[in-house]
Each structure stands twice: as C-alpha cells, then as structure tokens.
Motif scaffolding. Structure first.
Motif, PDB file in Angstrom:
ATOM      1  N   ASP A  38       4.271 -17.027 -29.309  1.00 44.23           N
ATOM      2  CA  ASP A  38       4.552 -15.896 -29.013  1.00 44.23           C
ATOM      3  C   ASP A  38       4.770 -14.796 -30.196  1.00 44.23           C
ATOM      4  O   ASP A  38       4.067 -13.693 -30.073  1.00 44.23           O
ATOM      5  N   GLN A  39       5.487 -15.428 -31.181  1.00 42.64           N
ATOM      6  CA  GLN A  39       5.775 -14.462 -32.304  1.00 42.64           C
ATOM      7  C   GLN A  39       4.526 -14.241 -33.339  1.00 42.64           C
ATOM      8  O   GLN A  39       4.175 -13.252 -33.630  1.00 42.64           O
ATOM      9  N   ALA A  40       3.553 -15.446 -33.492  1.00 37.98           N
ATOM     10  CA  ALA A  40       2.420 -15.114 -34.076  1.00 37.98           C
ATOM     11  C   ALA A  40       1.376 -14.125 -33.339  1.00 37.98           C
ATOM     12  O   ALA A  40       0.556 -13.236 -34.051  1.00 37.98           O
ATOM     13  N   ALA A  41       1.324 -14.214 -32.203  1.00 39.41           N
ATOM     14  CA  ALA A  41       0.396 -13.207 -31.516  1.00 39.41           C
ATOM     15  C   ALA A  41       1.149 -11.866 -31.319  1.00 39.41           C
ATOM     16  O   ALA A  41       0.532 -10.849 -31.593  1.00 39.41           O
ATOM     17  N   ASN A  42       2.425 -11.714 -31.296  1.00 41.08           N
ATOM     18  CA  ASN A  42       3.115 -10.252 -31.487  1.00 41.08           C
ATOM     19  C   ASN A  42       2.880  -9.821 -32.753  1.00 41.08           C
ATOM     20  O   ASN A  42       2.662  -8.682 -32.951  1.00 41.08           O
ATOM     21  N   ASP A  43       2.923 -10.469 -33.819  1.00 36.97           N
ATOM     22  CA  ASP A  43       2.694  -9.996 -35.262  1.00 36.97           C
ATOM     23  C   ASP A  43       1.442  -9.402 -35.475  1.00 36.97           C
ATOM     24  O   ASP A  43       1.217  -8.405 -36.075  1.00 36.97           O
ATOM     25  N   LEU A  44       0.457 -10.288 -35.004  1.00 38.32           N
ATOM     26  CA  LEU A  44      -1.033  -9.789 -35.078  1.00 38.32           C
ATOM     27  C   LEU A  44      -1.359  -8.525 -34.283  1.00 38.32           C
ATOM     28  O   LEU A  44      -1.874  -7.642 -34.714  1.00 38.32           O
ATOM     29  N   ILE A  45      -0.990  -8.274 -32.876  1.00 35.37           N
ATOM     30  CA  ILE A  45      -1.218  -7.365 -32.225  1.00 35.37           C
ATOM     31  C   ILE A  45      -0.536  -5.998 -32.627  1.00 35.37           C
ATOM     32  O   ILE A  45      -1.122  -5.102 -32.944  1.00 35.37           O
ATOM     33  N   GLU A  90       7.453  -7.201 -26.023  1.00 35.74           N
ATOM     34  CA  GLU A  90       8.263  -8.124 -25.671  1.00 35.74           C
ATOM     35  C   GLU A  90       9.039  -8.795 -26.557  1.00 35.74           C
ATOM     36  O   GLU A  90      10.488  -9.077 -26.820  1.00 35.74           O
ATOM     37  N   GLU A  91       8.179  -9.028 -27.740  1.00 36.88           N
ATOM     38  CA  GLU A  91       8.991  -9.927 -29.070  1.00 36.88           C
ATOM     39  C   GLU A  91       9.181  -8.838 -30.285  1.00 36.88           C
ATOM     40  O   GLU A  91       9.406  -9.282 -31.359  1.00 36.88           O
ATOM     41  N   GLY A  92       9.036  -7.680 -29.983  1.00 36.72           N
ATOM     42  CA  GLY A  92       9.384  -6.483 -30.954  1.00 36.72           C
ATOM     43  C   GLY A  92      10.654  -6.144 -30.937  1.00 36.72           C
ATOM     44  O   GLY A  92      11.378  -6.406 -30.034  1.00 36.72           O
ATOM     45  N   LYS A  93      11.066  -4.935 -31.797  1.00 41.12           N
ATOM     46  CA  LYS A  93      12.223  -4.408 -31.562  1.00 41.12           C
ATOM     47  C   LYS A  93      12.563  -3.586 -30.224  1.00 41.12           C
ATOM     48  O   LYS A  93      11.675  -2.825 -30.067  1.00 41.12           O
ATOM     49  N   MET A  94      13.478  -3.672 -29.761  1.00 46.77           N
ATOM     50  CA  MET A  94      13.896  -3.053 -28.421  1.00 46.77           C
ATOM     51  C   MET A  94      13.917  -1.492 -28.804  1.00 46.77           C
ATOM     52  O   MET A  94      14.808  -1.197 -29.889  1.00 46.77           O
ATOM     53  N   VAL A  95      13.307  -0.815 -28.235  1.00 52.92           N
ATOM     54  CA  VAL A  95      13.526   0.624 -28.584  1.00 52.92           C
ATOM     55  C   VAL A  95      14.576   1.358 -27.352  1.00 52.92           C
ATOM     56  O   VAL A  95      14.067   1.164 -26.347  1.00 52.92           O
ATOM     57  N   PRO A  96      15.531   2.027 -27.743  1.00 50.29           N
ATOM     58  CA  PRO A  96      16.578   2.522 -26.762  1.00 50.29           C
ATOM     59  C   PRO A  96      15.689   3.636 -26.039  1.00 50.29           C
ATOM     60  O   PRO A  96      14.915   4.454 -26.493  1.00 50.29           O
ATOM     61  N   TRP A 128       1.830   1.893 -26.275  1.00 50.14           N
ATOM     62  CA  TRP A 128       1.205   0.372 -25.879  1.00 50.14           C
ATOM     63  C   TRP A 128       2.423  -0.262 -25.502  1.00 50.14           C
ATOM     64  O   TRP A 128       3.475  -0.261 -25.923  1.00 50.14           O
ATOM     65  N   CYS A 129       2.014  -0.978 -24.330  1.00 54.67           N
ATOM     66  CA  CYS A 129       3.018  -2.031 -23.741  1.00 54.67           C
ATOM     67  C   CYS A 129       2.286  -3.277 -23.735  1.00 54.67           C
ATOM     68  O   CYS A 129       1.319  -3.711 -23.132  1.00 54.67           O
ATOM     69  N   VAL A 130       3.100  -4.206 -24.655  1.00 49.49           N
ATOM     70  CA  VAL A 130       2.522  -5.412 -24.859  1.00 49.49           C
ATOM     71  C   VAL A 130       3.109  -6.665 -24.485  1.00 49.49           C
ATOM     72  O   VAL A 130       4.679  -6.688 -24.834  1.00 49.49           O
ATOM     73  N   ASP A 131       2.724  -7.728 -23.983  1.00 49.04           N
ATOM     74  CA  ASP A 131       3.435  -9.040 -24.032  1.00 49.04           C
ATOM     75  C   ASP A 131       2.402 -10.018 -24.400  1.00 49.04           C
ATOM     76  O   ASP A 131       1.235 -10.305 -24.123  1.00 49.04           O
ATOM     77  N   PRO A 132       2.801 -10.453 -25.795  1.00 49.86           N
ATOM     78  CA  PRO A 132       1.645 -11.144 -26.625  1.00 49.86           C
ATOM     79  C   PRO A 132       1.502 -12.508 -26.074  1.00 49.86           C
ATOM     80  O   PRO A 132       0.459 -13.059 -26.408  1.00 49.86           O
ATOM     81  N   THR A 181      10.883  -9.119 -13.266  1.00 48.21           N
ATOM     82  CA  THR A 181      10.033  -9.253 -14.236  1.00 48.21           C
ATOM     83  C   THR A 181      10.260  -8.084 -15.277  1.00 48.21           C
ATOM     84  O   THR A 181      11.187  -7.287 -14.974  1.00 48.21           O
ATOM     85  N   MET A 182       9.677  -7.748 -16.474  1.00 48.47           N
ATOM     86  CA  MET A 182       9.662  -6.919 -17.389  1.00 48.47           C
ATOM     87  C   MET A 182       8.578  -6.158 -17.260  1.00 48.47           C
ATOM     88  O   MET A 182       7.347  -6.415 -16.996  1.00 48.47           O
ATOM     89  N   GLU A 183       8.462  -4.657 -17.788  1.00 45.53           N
ATOM     90  CA  GLU A 183       7.343  -3.878 -17.679  1.00 45.53           C
ATOM     91  C   GLU A 183       6.212  -4.505 -18.577  1.00 45.53           C
ATOM     92  O   GLU A 183       5.221  -4.195 -17.864  1.00 45.53           O
TER      93      GLU A 183
END
Length: 259
Positions: free
Chosen positions: A50-57, A73-79, A90-94, A214-216
C-alpha cells in the motif's frame, strides 16, 4: 486552477498505474511472512505494498500535474475546509483490495481518478496480477488493455429479463441480498476490489449493490469508467452519487448496466 486535458495525460497515467502495480507485485511475490502488515486506526490492514504504491503515485502525479492536489487513502488526510475549494483533484487508492492482496487471490487493483467538482470524470484501474488496464479520459469512452494487446472499447450489455449480479469477495450484508431480491437475478459473480465496476463496464455483469461502508477512493475510478461504458452509479433510490463530501465515507450505492 485550470482544467486539464486528460486525454493528453492518459499515456503517462497508465504508466503510473502500471509502475505502482510493479511495486506492489515485488512485495506480493515475496513469501507471505515477509509482507509486513499493520493495522490503521480503523483496524483495516495496511501493507508495505500500500505504502510503496502510494509513494510512487503521489510523486509522479505531483510531477505530471503540479497544480492538481492529490487525495489518497494512504496520504495525509485533507480537512474539508481546505478541499471544498478544490475545483478538481486526483482521488487515489494505491492498493484497492488489501484483503485480497493478503489472501493472495490476485483480485486487487490500483485506482486513480480525476474528480471535477463532485463528479469522477476520468479514471484508471490496473489489476497487476492479470496485467489488465481499464481506463477512460472522460470524453472518448472506456477501454480495456490486457498486456500488450490492442485496446478494446468497453460497453455495458444493458438490462435484460434476467440479470447477472456482481458481489464482493470479502464483504457482504443481508441488506444487499434483500435489495437485490427486487431484481430478476439469475446468476452472480464474486470478485474483489474495484474489479466489480469493471465487470459491469465490460459486459460480464449488470448489477452491483453495496450496502456496507466504502470510501470515495474505493469507487471513484470505477464510477468514471462505468459511466463512460454506458452504465450508471447512484444511491439506492436513484439519487446522485457525489464526491468531495464533508465526510469521505460513502453511503450505499447501486451500479447498473443501464442509465
């Protein structure tokens, strides 16, 4: 923030999804004992993949479109106070389908979607194990590419007297069974992750109802692809299914192979 030409960016978006898939597969192909699994605050699993794919994307999207924010999903949550002003993002699920990854059934995906306002417009879904890409630029239909083969345009099969429903591999609820009873369902297919949207988009199923949370980022890319293939995603009663909500948690939704 100006609009972007997704069709011009699509070759690079597909490459980003595939590179993320390669990073996932490097970990997936290791012995299970080497796959580090931790639990997030909501008790859902998080793996090294999860983390490796998130960092790359995240890094590659920042280079590709430096002025477009990324919600992952694995990034910083934005208020909401900040992201409500975003015209697009961009909306990403790594790694969608972490439970499928852990169980080694191959039914997990990389999801990248572009949200404009409150609607998913473009999307890429990559299934690393089968090397299948599903994608849309939001204007020219939806397509599938397997390996090095030619791309195939996707089209739903529409509504027929008897329907094929797609259901989750890892989730399920009595409410889903009750809801589907109002349709003439003759068969069902069970599969993990956002592949459920893809099966409807490519004409292998016609119906998918999800009751549980589910999440967005779980649904955005599949939503965009299915819409461009001729299908539709709504709430259970036909209400619009929107994004960039104050809470990123989705309510129940219905995917159909008809408008």
């Amino acid at each position: 923030m100006a609009a972007i030409d997704v069709s011009a960016l699509m070759p690079e978006l597909l490459l980003i999804a595939k590179k993320a898939g390669e990073a996932i597969m490097q970990i997936y192909n290791q012995p299970a004992s080497f796959t580090l699994i931790t639990l997030k605050s909501d008790q859902s699993p998080l793996t090294q993949a999860d983390q490796a794919a998130n960092d790359l994307i995240s890094v590659r999207l920042a280079v590709l479109t430096p002025n477009v924010p990324v919600l992952s999903e694995e990034g910083k949550m934005v208020p909401y106070e900040e992201r409500q002003a975003w015209p697009l993002y961009w909306c990403v699920d790594p790694l969608d389908g972490t439970k499928e990854f852990i169980s080694r059934n191959g039914e997990f995906t990389v999801n990248i979607a572009l949200i404009v306002g409150t609607t998913p417009v473009a999307g890429v879904i990559y299934a690393p194990v089968t090397d299948e890409l599903y994608f849309t630029d939001g204007q020219n239909g939806a397509y599938k590419v397997k390996g090095n083969q030619e791309s195939v345009k996707l089209a739903v099969i529409g509504k027929t007297d008897t329907l094929i429903a797609v259901k989750s591999r890892s989730h399920g609820a009595p409410e889903e069974i009750a809801f589907l009873n109002q349709f003439s369902v003759a068969d069902e297919i069970r599969v993990g992750s956002s592949l459920k949207f893809c099966l409807i988009a490519e004409g292998k199923a016609q119906l998918y109802f999800r009751h549980g949370p589910t999440m967005e980022w779980d649904t955005a890319a599949g939503h965009a692809i299915l819409a461009q293939a001729g299908g539709k995603v709504t709430g259970p009663d036909g209400e619009p299914f929107t994004y960039n909500k104050p809470s990123l948690l989705n309510g129940s939704f219905l995917c159909t192979a008809w408008q």
